[in-house]
Design an enzyme around this catalytic site. Structure first.
Site, PDB file in Angstrom:
ATOM      1  N   PRO A  77       0.834  -1.208   0.000  1.00 12.62           N
ATOM      2  CA  PRO A  77       0.000   0.000   0.000  1.00 12.62           C
ATOM      3  C   PRO A  77       0.858   1.244   0.000  1.00 12.62           C
ATOM      4  CG  PRO A  77       0.159  -0.898   2.221  1.00 12.62           C
ATOM      5  CD  PRO A  77       0.870  -1.859   1.314  1.00 12.62           C
ATOM      6  N   THR A  78       0.626   2.140  -0.954  1.00 15.26           N
ATOM      7  CA  THR A  78       1.285   3.441  -0.920  1.00 15.26           C
ATOM      8  C   THR A  78       0.198   4.503  -1.076  1.00 15.26           C
ATOM      9  OG1 THR A  78       1.800   3.213  -3.278  1.00 15.26           O
ATOM     10  CG2 THR A  78       3.579   2.761  -1.744  1.00 15.26           C
ATOM     11  N   SER A 106      -4.011   1.413   0.021  1.00 17.52           N
ATOM     12  CA  SER A 106      -3.759   2.198   1.237  1.00 17.52           C
ATOM     13  C   SER A 106      -5.063   2.789   1.749  1.00 17.52           C
ATOM     14  CB  SER A 106      -2.792   3.333   0.911  1.00 17.52           C
ATOM     15  OG  SER A 106      -2.802   4.302   1.939  1.00 17.52           O
ATOM     16  N   GLN A 127      -5.324  -1.950   3.357  1.00 21.20           N
ATOM     17  CA  GLN A 127      -4.420  -1.572   4.454  1.00 21.20           C
ATOM     18  C   GLN A 127      -5.164  -0.666   5.425  1.00 21.20           C
ATOM     19  OE1 GLN A 127      -2.950   1.881   4.557  1.00 21.20           O
ATOM     20  NE2 GLN A 127      -2.275   1.374   6.640  1.00 21.20           N
ATOM     21  N   LEU A 128      -4.959  -0.920   6.690  1.00 20.76           N
ATOM     22  CA  LEU A 128      -5.704  -0.189   7.719  1.00 20.76           C
ATOM     23  C   LEU A 128      -4.768   0.442   8.737  1.00 20.76           C
ATOM     24  CD1 LEU A 128      -8.718   0.111   8.771  1.00 20.76           C
ATOM     25  CD2 LEU A 128      -8.166  -1.790  10.299  1.00 20.76           C
ATOM     26  N   TYR A 129      -5.025   1.715   9.015  1.00 23.31           N
ATOM     27  CA  TYR A 129      -4.452   2.336  10.213  1.00 23.31           C
ATOM     28  C   TYR A 129      -5.571   2.349  11.240  1.00 23.31           C
ATOM     29  CZ  TYR A 129      -0.535   4.318   7.514  1.00 23.31           C
ATOM     30  OH  TYR A 129       0.583   4.506   6.741  1.00 23.31           O
ATOM     31  N   THR A 155      -1.465  -1.942   9.663  1.00 25.58           N
ATOM     32  CA  THR A 155      -0.138  -1.340   9.814  1.00 25.58           C
ATOM     33  C   THR A 155       0.078  -0.963  11.276  1.00 25.58           C
ATOM     34  OG1 THR A 155      -0.275  -0.515   7.565  1.00 25.58           O
ATOM     35  CG2 THR A 155       1.370   0.523   8.996  1.00 25.58           C
ATOM     36  N   LYS A 218       1.337  -5.701   9.603  1.00 27.36           N
ATOM     37  CA  LYS A 218       2.383  -5.103   8.760  1.00 27.36           C
ATOM     38  C   LYS A 218       3.264  -4.168   9.588  1.00 27.36           C
ATOM     39  CE  LYS A 218       2.904  -2.161   4.629  1.00 27.36           C
ATOM     40  NZ  LYS A 218       3.335  -0.857   5.122  1.00 27.36           N
ATOM     41  N   HIS A 242       8.238   0.137   6.849  1.00 24.35           N
ATOM     42  CA  HIS A 242       7.448   1.202   6.244  1.00 24.35           C
ATOM     43  C   HIS A 242       8.270   1.945   5.167  1.00 24.35           C
ATOM     44  CE1 HIS A 242       3.494   3.245   7.329  1.00 24.35           C
ATOM     45  NE2 HIS A 242       3.902   3.941   6.280  1.00 24.35           N
ATOM     46  N   GLY A 274      10.346  -3.712   1.409  1.00 17.16           N
ATOM     47  CA  GLY A 274      11.450  -2.799   1.716  1.00 17.16           C
ATOM     48  C   GLY A 274      12.627  -3.026   0.790  1.00 17.16           C
ATOM     49  N   GLY A 275      12.782  -2.154  -0.191  1.00 18.54           N
ATOM     50  CA  GLY A 275      13.958  -2.191  -1.053  1.00 18.54           C
ATOM     51  C   GLY A 275      13.978  -3.298  -2.098  1.00 18.54           C
ATOM     52  N   VAL A 276      12.871  -3.983  -2.284  1.00 22.29           N
ATOM     53  CA  VAL A 276      12.857  -5.056  -3.291  1.00 22.29           C
ATOM     54  C   VAL A 276      12.770  -4.422  -4.681  1.00 22.29           C
ATOM     55  CG1 VAL A 276      11.589  -7.064  -4.155  1.00 22.29           C
ATOM     56  CG2 VAL A 276      11.713  -6.637  -1.685  1.00 22.29           C
ATOM     57  N   ARG A 297       7.674   1.725  -3.650  1.00 19.74           N
ATOM     58  CA  ARG A 297       8.037   2.861  -4.508  1.00 19.74           C
ATOM     59  C   ARG A 297       8.057   2.552  -6.004  1.00 19.74           C
ATOM     60  NH1 ARG A 297      10.841   3.432   0.175  1.00 19.74           N
ATOM     61  NH2 ARG A 297      10.671   5.409   1.280  1.00 19.74           N
TER      62      ARG A 297
HETATM   63  C1  FNR Z   1       4.214   3.921   1.965  1.00 14.70           C
HETATM   64  N1  FNR Z   1       3.915   2.889   2.854  1.00 14.70           N
HETATM   65  C2  FNR Z   1       2.655   2.821   3.407  1.00 14.70           C
HETATM   66  N2  FNR Z   1       2.347   1.806   4.253  1.00 14.70           N
HETATM   67  C3  FNR Z   1       1.120   1.716   4.790  1.00 14.70           C
HETATM   68  O1  FNR Z   1       0.872   0.795   5.555  1.00 14.70           O
HETATM   69  N3  FNR Z   1       0.152   2.627   4.468  1.00 14.70           N
HETATM   70  C4  FNR Z   1       0.376   3.666   3.630  1.00 14.70           C
HETATM   71  O2  FNR Z   1      -0.509   4.463   3.354  1.00 14.70           O
HETATM   72  C5  FNR Z   1       1.680   3.791   3.084  1.00 14.70           C
HETATM   73  N4  FNR Z   1       1.983   4.822   2.257  1.00 14.70           N
HETATM   74  C6  FNR Z   1       3.228   4.892   1.678  1.00 14.70           C
HETATM   75  C7  FNR Z   1       3.500   5.921   0.784  1.00 14.70           C
HETATM   76  C8  FNR Z   1       4.734   5.958   0.143  1.00 14.70           C
HETATM   77  C9  FNR Z   1       5.004   7.042  -0.840  1.00 14.70           C
HETATM   78  C10 FNR Z   1       5.716   4.982   0.423  1.00 14.70           C
HETATM   79  C11 FNR Z   1       7.041   4.993  -0.275  1.00 14.70           C
HETATM   80  C12 FNR Z   1       5.453   3.982   1.324  1.00 14.70           C
HETATM   81  C13 FNR Z   1       4.891   1.809   3.091  1.00 14.70           C
HETATM   82  C14 FNR Z   1       4.727   0.725   2.036  1.00 14.70           C
HETATM   83  O3  FNR Z   1       3.548   0.002   2.228  1.00 14.70           O
HETATM   84  C15 FNR Z   1       5.885  -0.286   2.083  1.00 14.70           C
HETATM   85  O4  FNR Z   1       6.060  -0.732   3.387  1.00 14.70           O
HETATM   86  C16 FNR Z   1       7.203   0.286   1.536  1.00 14.70           C
HETATM   87  O5  FNR Z   1       6.979   1.206   0.503  1.00 14.70           O
HETATM   88  C17 FNR Z   1       8.106  -0.829   1.041  1.00 14.70           C
HETATM   89  O6  FNR Z   1       9.342  -0.351   0.697  1.00 14.70           O
HETATM   90  P1  FNR Z   1       9.797   0.053  -0.812  1.00 14.70           P
HETATM   91  O7  FNR Z   1       9.370  -1.067  -1.733  1.00 14.70           O
HETATM   92  O8  FNR Z   1       9.133   1.352  -1.117  1.00 14.70           O
HETATM   93  O9  FNR Z   1      11.262   0.168  -0.669  1.00 14.70           O
END
Ligand code: FNR
Length: 358
Positions: A77-78, A106, A127-129, A155, A218, A242, A274-276, A297
């Protein structure tokens, strides 16, 4: 010029996007040590390929929470994807479903759960906050469930938002023509303050009373929290920091993975993000016990560069690279990927295995 790997989309996105938006997507917390480390740590894991094996047929398919997908590469989720491209989350949803994999939406998306569901069939997680107002949480979960989402990714690493200095300098705000669609009509005030810093393991139990959807936890990076997640009924764990946007100087997720896998004792699946960025990264994560990975990303950068086609291309390149890594290591199915296909520089701390042996 043809794009030949996922990393190339970042430079294109940087050129195309307003600085405020690019920085929001790209940055990590504070010194961004963990941000670099999430990538660097992969380079400290090397292969022990097996080669006297017939790899004519390779099967990358797998099952996640009972859902069959084409490869163990899913979408993290982004938030706020319409800042990257007008089609935002719709484009991502279509690209994920075309690739036969799972998209996680997200809760801070610029498209609602219903809108994403209307893009067509696909397996999607929400994805939930957790917010202080549990009614808001319950409403969100119900809507996601009704819209056909198949799991909740809860999360847990965000009791407060990490300090991302670029966002502070740029005075980051969501552009006025966009809204966080899942909260329309809900009065939440400032999102940051609405996050519940009191979220604890017992909230997992509470969530299970309001939904029958499986819950992935998460943001776990220690054995202690992994054991709690198992004990409180999580359906799976996502090892995540994150995207290095929360606490700086936590280890790369790939380094935390094995500890969590061992603590979970095979009782629930463990995933990683993360970083994949490479198929070899996916292979390394699976060799260290992950059941699959998520990418963050690369999705927003490719979306910015080329919309749905960009995200499709990212998934296609990751797929092809992963298949190649399997072939060149002598693995025909995911179950054949074993710990002894790799070695890490933390396997033998006193004698660097990475140095040539005379
Ligand atoms: C995120 N991530 C994230 N996680 C989540 O639980 N809710 C969210 O709304 C967001 N929003 C979000 C925005 C942006 C711009 C980024 C870069 C990341 C974290 C995301 O789910 C995930 O954990 C990481 O992005 C994984 O790492 P890489 O692949 O970006 O390196």
């Amino acid at each position: 010029m043809e794009i030949t790997n996922v990393n190339e989309y970042e430079a294109i996105a940087k050129q195309k996007l307003p600085k405020m938006v690019y920085d929001y997507y790209a940055s990590g917390a504070e010194d961004q040590w963990t941000l670099a480390e999430n990538r660097n740590a992969f380079s400290r894991i090397l292969f022990r390929p097996r080669i006297l094996i017939d790899v004519t047929n390779i099967d990358m398919s797998t099952t996640v929470l009972g859902f069959k997908i084409s490869m163990p590469i899913m979408l993290a989720p982004t938030a706020m994807q319409k800042m990257a491209h007008p089609e935002g989350e719709y484009a991502t949803a279509r690209a994920a479903s075309a690739a036969g994999t799972i998209m996680t939406l997200s809760s801070w998306a610029t498209s609602s759960v219903e809108e994403v569901a209307s893009t067509g069939p696909g397996i999607r997680f929400f994805q939930l906050y957790v917010y202080k107002d549990r009614n808001v949480v319950a409403q969100l979960v119900k809507r996601a469930e009704r819209a056909g989402f198949k799991a909740i990714a809860l999360t847990v690493d965000t009791p407060r938002l990490g300090r991302r200095e670029a966002d502070i300098k740029n005075r980051f705000v969501l552009p006025p023509y966009l809204t966080l669609k899942n909260f329309e009509g809900l009065d939440l005030g400032k999102m940051d303050q609405a996050n519940d810093s009191g979220l604890a393991s017992y909230d997992l139990k509470w969530l299970q009373t309001i939904t029958s959807l499986p819950i992935l936890v998460k943001g776990v990076i220690t054995a202690e929290d992994a054991r709690l997640a198992v004990q409180y009924g999580a359906a799976g764990i996502i090892v995540s920091n994150h995207g290095a946007r929360q606490l700086d100087y936590v280890p790369a997720t790939i380094m935390a993975l094995e500890e969590v896998v061992k603590a979970a004792q095979g009782r629930i699946p463990v995933f990683l993000d993360g970083g994949v960025r490479r198929g070899t990264d996916v292979f390394k994560a699976l060799a260290l016990g992950a059941a699959g990975v998520f990418i963050g990303r690369p999705v927003v950068f490719s979306l910015a560069a080329d919309g749905e086609a960009g995200v499709r291309k990212v998934l296609q390149m990751m797929r092809e690279e992963f298949e190649l890594a399997m072939a060149l290591s002598g693995c025909r199915s995911l179950s054949e990927i074993q710990r002894n296909h790799i070695f890490t520089d933390w396997d033998a701390p006193h004698t660097s295995r990475l140095a040539p042996r005379l």
